[in-house]
Design a protein around this motif. Structure first.
Motif, PDB file in Angstrom:
ATOM      1  N   HIS A  94      23.924 -68.403  56.588  1.00  0.00           N
ATOM      2  CA  HIS A  94      24.989 -68.279  55.576  1.00  0.00           C
ATOM      3  C   HIS A  94      25.818 -69.553  55.521  1.00  0.00           C
ATOM      4  O   HIS A  94      26.087 -70.165  56.547  1.00  0.00           O
ATOM      5  CB  HIS A  94      25.969 -67.150  55.958  1.00  0.00           C
ATOM      6  CG  HIS A  94      25.367 -65.796  56.032  1.00  0.00           C
ATOM      7  ND1 HIS A  94      24.842 -65.155  54.949  1.00  0.00           N
ATOM      8  CD2 HIS A  94      25.236 -64.933  57.079  1.00  0.00           C
ATOM      9  CE1 HIS A  94      24.423 -63.958  55.306  1.00  0.00           C
ATOM     10  NE2 HIS A  94      24.630 -63.800  56.601  1.00  0.00           N
ATOM     11  N   THR A  97      30.958 -68.067  57.019  1.00  0.00           N
ATOM     12  CA  THR A  97      30.833 -67.277  58.243  1.00  0.00           C
ATOM     13  C   THR A  97      30.914 -65.796  57.906  1.00  0.00           C
ATOM     14  O   THR A  97      31.878 -65.345  57.297  1.00  0.00           O
ATOM     15  CB  THR A  97      31.962 -67.646  59.227  1.00  0.00           C
ATOM     16  OG1 THR A  97      31.903 -69.060  59.462  1.00  0.00           O
ATOM     17  CG2 THR A  97      31.804 -66.907  60.536  1.00  0.00           C
ATOM     18  N   PRO A  98      29.888 -65.026  58.310  1.00  0.00           N
ATOM     19  CA  PRO A  98      29.923 -63.583  58.049  1.00  0.00           C
ATOM     20  C   PRO A  98      31.064 -62.918  58.833  1.00  0.00           C
ATOM     21  O   PRO A  98      31.622 -63.501  59.757  1.00  0.00           O
ATOM     22  CB  PRO A  98      28.569 -63.096  58.552  1.00  0.00           C
ATOM     23  CG  PRO A  98      27.711 -64.311  58.614  1.00  0.00           C
ATOM     24  CD  PRO A  98      28.632 -65.446  58.896  1.00  0.00           C
ATOM     25  N   ASP A  99      31.361 -61.704  58.479  1.00  0.00           N
ATOM     26  CA  ASP A  99      32.434 -60.941  59.120  1.00  0.00           C
ATOM     27  C   ASP A  99      32.154 -60.779  60.619  1.00  0.00           C
ATOM     28  O   ASP A  99      31.192 -60.113  61.002  1.00  0.00           O
ATOM     29  CB  ASP A  99      32.539 -59.569  58.449  1.00  0.00           C
ATOM     30  CG  ASP A  99      33.645 -58.706  59.018  1.00  0.00           C
ATOM     31  OD1 ASP A  99      34.329 -59.135  59.966  1.00  0.00           O
ATOM     32  OD2 ASP A  99      33.826 -57.589  58.495  1.00  0.00           O
ATOM     33  N   PRO A 100      32.993 -61.375  61.479  1.00  0.00           N
ATOM     34  CA  PRO A 100      32.781 -61.270  62.926  1.00  0.00           C
ATOM     35  C   PRO A 100      33.014 -59.855  63.468  1.00  0.00           C
ATOM     36  O   PRO A 100      32.594 -59.548  64.578  1.00  0.00           O
ATOM     37  CB  PRO A 100      33.768 -62.267  63.517  1.00  0.00           C
ATOM     38  CG  PRO A 100      34.819 -62.434  62.485  1.00  0.00           C
ATOM     39  CD  PRO A 100      34.157 -62.185  61.161  1.00  0.00           C
ATOM     40  N   GLU A 101      33.659 -59.008  62.696  1.00  0.00           N
ATOM     41  CA  GLU A 101      33.895 -57.623  63.121  1.00  0.00           C
ATOM     42  C   GLU A 101      32.689 -56.732  62.822  1.00  0.00           C
ATOM     43  O   GLU A 101      32.607 -55.619  63.329  1.00  0.00           O
ATOM     44  CB  GLU A 101      35.143 -57.060  62.412  1.00  0.00           C
ATOM     45  CG  GLU A 101      36.422 -57.829  62.721  1.00  0.00           C
ATOM     46  CD  GLU A 101      36.760 -57.836  64.204  1.00  0.00           C
ATOM     47  OE1 GLU A 101      36.648 -56.783  64.861  1.00  0.00           O
ATOM     48  OE2 GLU A 101      37.106 -58.921  64.716  1.00  0.00           O
ATOM     49  N   CYS A 102      31.760 -57.227  62.032  1.00  0.00           N
ATOM     50  CA  CYS A 102      30.570 -56.465  61.665  1.00  0.00           C
ATOM     51  C   CYS A 102      29.459 -56.763  62.670  1.00  0.00           C
ATOM     52  O   CYS A 102      29.203 -57.919  62.999  1.00  0.00           O
ATOM     53  CB  CYS A 102      30.123 -56.863  60.251  1.00  0.00           C
ATOM     54  SG  CYS A 102      28.519 -56.188  59.768  1.00  0.00           S
ATOM     55  N   GLY A 105      27.005 -58.962  60.978  1.00  0.00           N
ATOM     56  CA  GLY A 105      27.621 -60.248  60.680  1.00  0.00           C
ATOM     57  C   GLY A 105      27.723 -61.158  61.888  1.00  0.00           C
ATOM     58  O   GLY A 105      27.470 -62.354  61.801  1.00  0.00           O
ATOM     59  N   ARG A 106      28.075 -60.607  63.039  1.00  0.00           N
ATOM     60  CA  ARG A 106      28.257 -61.459  64.215  1.00  0.00           C
ATOM     61  C   ARG A 106      26.944 -61.736  64.961  1.00  0.00           C
ATOM     62  O   ARG A 106      26.868 -62.642  65.767  1.00  0.00           O
ATOM     63  CB  ARG A 106      29.297 -60.882  65.162  1.00  0.00           C
ATOM     64  CG  ARG A 106      28.872 -59.666  65.925  1.00  0.00           C
ATOM     65  CD  ARG A 106      29.937 -59.239  66.949  1.00  0.00           C
ATOM     66  NE  ARG A 106      29.664 -57.893  67.394  1.00  0.00           N
ATOM     67  CZ  ARG A 106      30.225 -56.797  66.917  1.00  0.00           C
ATOM     68  NH1 ARG A 106      31.150 -56.890  65.988  1.00  0.00           N
ATOM     69  NH2 ARG A 106      29.888 -55.614  67.376  1.00  0.00           N
TER      70      ARG A 106
END
Length: 143
Positions: A94, A97-102, A105-106
């Protein structure tokens, strides 16, 4: 998304120069090569400039200016060309930065990086097995 055609254009240009030289010509102009590739001579000059830095082609200025191979077609692999033009990775992660809470994503980046590294290694193995002499042979066979 469009595919990157720089390797194809570079292989076309170098193979064309090799054939042109075999037919008794010393150098090929950017205009001649561009006609075969069906692109602007500036595109050819920029690409061959990168290739020259890698020692695969050379150029002459002034009277009789043009491009020539620095090595025989049999001594240039598609991997050499790929590395010369700095084609970069086949796939990328990507841009944002993808959602680090997902959980996806992380964790997706490291998982995909391992796969992409394997793809890149396989690509390089295949490109290393094919010389521009092989490409020219196949082109002439198909003609």
């Amino acid at each position: 998304m469009s595919a990157n055609s720089r390797l194809t254009i570079a292989a076309h240009a170098l193979t064309w120069i090799g054939l042109y030289q075999r037919r008794g010509h010393e150098v090929a102009t950017s205009e001649q090569i561009a006609t075969s590739v069906n692109t602007n001579p500036v595109v050819i000059r920029r690409l061959l400039g990168e290739i020259r830095k890698a020692g695969l082609a050379d150029s002459r200025r002034g009277a009789g200016a043009g491009w020539m191979l620095a090595r025989d077609l049999a001594a240039i692999t598609l991997l050499d060309v790929y590395q010369a033009i700095g084609a970069g990775p086949v796939f990328a992660l990507h841009r944002a930065t993808p959602d680090p809470e997902c959980v996806v994503g992380r964790s997706l980046g490291p998982a995909m990086t391992a796969v992409y590294d394997d793809v890149e290694a396989a690509l390089c193995r295949v490109l290393a097995k094919t010389t521009l002499e092989d490409v020219l042979r196949d082109v002439l066979k198909a003609a």
